[in-house]
Design an enzyme around this catalytic site. Sequence first.
Site, PDB file in Angstrom:
ATOM      1  N   LYS A 240       0.861  -1.185   0.000  1.00 21.94           N
ATOM      2  CA  LYS A 240       0.000   0.000   0.000  1.00 21.94           C
ATOM      3  C   LYS A 240       0.897   1.235   0.000  1.00 21.94           C
ATOM      4  CE  LYS A 240      -4.340   0.931   2.383  1.00 21.94           C
ATOM      5  NZ  LYS A 240      -4.965   0.921   3.715  1.00 21.94           N
TER       6      LYS A 240
HETATM    7  C1  E4P Z   1      -8.301   1.932   3.785  1.00 22.06           C
HETATM    8  O1  E4P Z   1      -7.580   1.056   3.350  1.00 22.06           O
HETATM    9  C2  E4P Z   1      -8.111   2.600   5.070  1.00 22.06           C
HETATM   10  O2  E4P Z   1      -7.457   1.710   5.931  1.00 22.06           O
HETATM   11  C3  E4P Z   1      -9.394   2.958   5.765  1.00 22.06           C
HETATM   12  O3  E4P Z   1     -10.525   2.575   5.010  1.00 22.06           O
HETATM   13  C4  E4P Z   1      -9.450   4.347   6.294  1.00 22.06           C
HETATM   14  O4  E4P Z   1     -10.690   4.531   6.907  1.00 22.06           O
HETATM   15  P1  E4P Z   1     -10.990   5.717   7.951  1.00 22.06           P
HETATM   16  O5  E4P Z   1     -11.263   6.957   7.177  1.00 22.06           O
HETATM   17  O6  E4P Z   1     -12.204   5.247   8.700  1.00 22.06           O
HETATM   18  O7  E4P Z   1      -9.768   5.844   8.830  1.00 22.06           O
END
Ligand code: E4P
Length: 229
Positions: A88
């Site tokens: 990522k």
């Molecule tokens: C995506 O891969 C992220 O880990 C996640 O969806 C972020 O979500 P949040 O905005 O609730 O922190």
Amino acid sequence: MSERYMKFFVDTADTAEIANLASTGLVDGVTTNPSLVAKTGKDFLEVVREICGLVDGPVSAEVTATDFPTMLAEGRHLAKIADNVTIKVPLTVDGLRTCKAISDDGIMVNVTLCFSAAQALLAAKAGASFISPFVGRLDDIGIVGTDLIADIIQIYANYDFPTQVLVASVRGPQHVIDAAKLGADVVTVPPGVIRAMYNHPLTDKGLTAFLADWEKTGQTILPTKSSPA
Ligand code: E4P
């Protein structure tokens, strides 16, 4: 599996939650981020290794450097943990360079922190396997997050980009429904939202009534010792 299969990833680094949800057979992968890993208090590489053993599908592990050479080195290091690790990277210029290089290595890359269609277009051109638009965080600032999903799906379809649209920052079942109506490839869902999807008070109430009536019949479906042979 149908081309139209919608994948469900779990958005957490909590291995107990992942193991529990994976046992339902409904989990196709996992996404983590540095905040989710920090919450566990565990060693990052160990957590990723453990998660990769719990699910067969892609497990996103995020680099934490911000310069291209170190992001690339971190990504390649994380990729050695297991075959299902997806690297990522954040949607920055260095992140896109890293995406291109790691994708060229044949490793899956999830480009995260996407907030515009222009960013999503660049990620697809950089060879990303997944683009993660954050719907909840857009909603938080008064922009309709799911409009971005529709734009990205249209743009990718126009050019047959193979990059999968992974709807992230999901806050409730309605985001999942919106993503499904738009035909998103993947939705990554926090465990609490998955539970909110299957729980319904009318289901509980209906089941209580069915079981009370069944009890009155005195019957069992499976044979008991006292049943006739
Ligand atoms: C995506 O891969 C992220 O880990 C996640 O969806 C972020 O979500 P949040 O905005 O609730 O922190």
